[in-house]
Design a protein around this motif. Structure first.
Motif, short mmCIF file in Angstrom:
data_model
loop_
_atom_site.label_atom_id
_atom_site.label_comp_id
_atom_site.label_asym_id
_atom_site.label_seq_id
_atom_site.Cartn_x
_atom_site.Cartn_y
_atom_site.Cartn_z
N LEU A 139 35.94 30.19 -17.66
CA LEU A 139 36.30 30.47 -16.26
C LEU A 139 37.59 29.74 -15.90
CD1 LEU A 139 35.54 31.62 -13.39
CD2 LEU A 139 34.39 29.43 -12.99
N LEU A 140 37.67 28.46 -16.31
CA LEU A 140 38.87 27.67 -15.98
C LEU A 140 40.11 28.25 -16.65
CD1 LEU A 140 37.55 24.00 -16.06
CD2 LEU A 140 37.81 25.50 -14.11
N ASN A 141 39.96 28.72 -17.89
CA ASN A 141 41.10 29.34 -18.58
C ASN A 141 41.58 30.55 -17.80
OD1 ASN A 141 41.09 27.47 -20.59
ND2 ASN A 141 39.92 28.73 -22.04
N HIS A 142 40.58 31.33 -17.31
CA HIS A 142 40.92 32.53 -16.52
C HIS A 142 41.69 32.13 -15.26
CE1 HIS A 142 40.38 36.35 -14.43
NE2 HIS A 142 39.94 35.64 -13.39
N LEU A 143 41.30 30.98 -14.68
CA LEU A 143 41.94 30.54 -13.43
C LEU A 143 43.20 29.72 -13.69
CD1 LEU A 143 38.71 29.34 -11.52
CD2 LEU A 143 39.95 31.48 -11.17
N GLY A 144 43.47 29.44 -14.96
CA GLY A 144 44.64 28.64 -15.32
C GLY A 144 44.49 27.17 -14.93
N ILE A 145 43.26 26.67 -15.01
CA ILE A 145 43.00 25.27 -14.62
C ILE A 145 42.59 24.47 -15.85
CG2 ILE A 145 41.48 23.77 -13.24
CD1 ILE A 145 41.16 26.12 -11.26
N LYS A 146 43.20 23.29 -16.03
CA LYS A 146 42.80 22.40 -17.13
C LYS A 146 42.10 21.20 -16.52
CE LYS A 146 45.71 23.12 -21.09
NZ LYS A 146 46.96 23.84 -20.91
N LYS A 147 40.91 20.89 -16.95
CA LYS A 147 40.15 19.81 -16.33
C LYS A 147 39.24 19.12 -17.33
CE LYS A 147 41.44 19.73 -12.58
NZ LYS A 147 42.11 18.97 -11.58
N ASN A 148 38.91 17.88 -16.99
CA ASN A 148 37.95 17.12 -17.77
C ASN A 148 36.54 17.65 -17.45
OD1 ASN A 148 36.68 15.17 -19.18
ND2 ASN A 148 37.38 13.44 -17.93
N LEU A 149 35.85 18.18 -18.46
CA LEU A 149 34.51 18.75 -18.22
C LEU A 149 33.41 17.83 -18.76
CD1 LEU A 149 34.93 22.55 -19.13
CD2 LEU A 149 34.80 21.51 -16.88
N ILE A 150 32.37 17.66 -17.95
CA ILE A 150 31.22 16.84 -18.34
C ILE A 150 30.00 17.75 -18.37
CG2 ILE A 150 29.81 14.82 -17.70
CD1 ILE A 150 32.79 14.12 -17.98
N ALA A 151 29.24 17.69 -19.46
CA ALA A 151 28.02 18.53 -19.52
C ALA A 151 26.93 17.92 -18.65
CB ALA A 151 27.53 18.62 -20.97
N LEU A 152 26.42 18.72 -17.73
CA LEU A 152 25.30 18.27 -16.90
C LEU A 152 24.30 19.43 -16.81
CD1 LEU A 152 25.32 16.09 -13.76
CD2 LEU A 152 23.93 18.17 -13.79
N HIS A 153 23.22 19.30 -17.58
CA HIS A 153 22.23 20.39 -17.63
C HIS A 153 20.84 19.82 -17.42
CE1 HIS A 153 22.01 18.66 -21.60
NE2 HIS A 153 23.30 18.94 -21.78
N GLU A 154 19.85 20.71 -17.47
CA GLU A 154 18.49 20.26 -17.12
C GLU A 154 17.97 19.13 -18.02
OE1 GLU A 154 15.32 23.07 -17.68
OE2 GLU A 154 16.45 24.23 -19.16
#
Ligand code: SAM
Length: 289
Positions: free
Chosen positions: A50-65
């Motif tokens: 999604l971020l690639n589609h929006l042209g955004i580069k960001k630090n991603l942290i996995a947060l799941h159940e």
């Protein structure tokens, strides 16, 4: 309490993302995802797309159940350090049958600021175009995976007069409809929303029995993502009111030709109702005249 909150510089943004059609991202979601220091994501690979589609580069942290509870302290620390953080799920609004509840609850208890960035959710998207009553409804999310749990959950809702909204996956959809039919009755009105906002979006509207047939007639109908919306039990009440009024008519016709006792006896044979109850009903029909 409020003072404490304003001392915190960091904010957690709860950002809704599209449920299929990427054009459904909102301007605020785009801006927020660009501005934050980190994004907590249910699945970092999906969010990266999604971020690639929006042209955004960001630090991603996995947060799941499976790690949400362990991540709470880290997120609280980043916020205390003044970082701005976004929480996203794979699709739609976080916390709606998605991770985030424990995080938001804990952060609110610690007086952190949490700001929602609204957008798509399959629940509201489906309901908005289903044509079922929306003045009151219950969101039931996913039914339990085990048969016994599913049945119990459905039985608990069988008398509800409000529209009920369920999420369901492709591998359980047929089974789910069969179980619903056994509990709510094959004639309960239902609307199925499939693949919302996507190329093969479709709505099926009919009874549970008709929906079952529709699912079986084409394997494609069983593919994708689903929202099942059941009409409330009110329709049943109306049916029973209609039934009662048709019995009134039967009694009325019979009573024109026969004494009440005999009319009640024949009406009992025709309708399957108790003859004493029909005798009383006949008396009230007479009174109404
Ligand atoms: N948080 C999401 C929301 O706000 O709708 C829901 C996430 S939940 C894990 C995924 C379920 O939502 C799917 O199994 C399906 O029942 C429903 N769903 C999500 N996207 C959908 C779509 N495009 N069409 C139909 N149902 C969808």
């Amino acid at each position: 309490m409020q003072e404490n909150a304003s001392e915190q510089k960091g904010v957690l943004y709860i950002v809704a993302t599209p449920i299929g059609n990427l054009a459904d991202i909102t301007q605020r979601a785009r801006e927020t995802l660009s501005l934050v220091d980190r994004i907590c994501a249910e699945d970092t690979r999906n969010t990266r797309k999604l971020l690639n589609h929006l042209g955004i580069k960001k630090n991603l942290i996995a947060l799941h159940e499976h790690n949400e509870q362990q991540k709470i302290d880290s997120v609280a620390k980043w916020l205390t350090d003044g970082e701005q953080i976004a929480l996203v799920s794979d699709a739609g609004t976080p916390l709606i049958s998605d991770p985030g509840y424990h995080l938001v609850k804990a952060l609110r208890e610690r007086q952190f600021k949490v700001i929602p960035i609204p957008g798509a959710s399959a629940l509201i998207t489906a309901l908005s175009a289903a044509g079922l009553a929306t003045n009151k409804f219950s969101f039931e999310g996913f039914l339990p995976a085990k048969e016994i749990g599913r049945k119990q959950a459905l039985i608990a809702n069988s008398e509800s007069v409000y529209t009920q909204v369920y999420y369901e996956s492709s591998h359980r959809i047929v089974h789910c409809v069969v179980t619903m039919s056994s509990i709510f009755g094959a004639d309960r009105k239902v609307v199925l929303a499939r693949e919302l906002t996507k190329l093969y979006e479709e709505f099926f509207s009919g009874t549970l029995e008709q929906l079952h047939q529709w699912l079986l007639e084409d394997k494609m109908h069983q593919k994708g993502e689903f929202v099942i919306m059941l009409a409330g039990a009110k329709a049943k009440q109306q049916q029973s009111e209609r039934f009662e009024s048709s019995i009134d008519q039967v009694l009325s016709v019979l009573m024109q030709e026969l004494p009440l006792k005999q009319a009640a006896k024949i009406a009992a044979k025709l309708t399957g109702k108790n003859k004493n109850a029909l005798y009383k009903q006949g008396l009230s029909v007479k009174e109404k005249k």
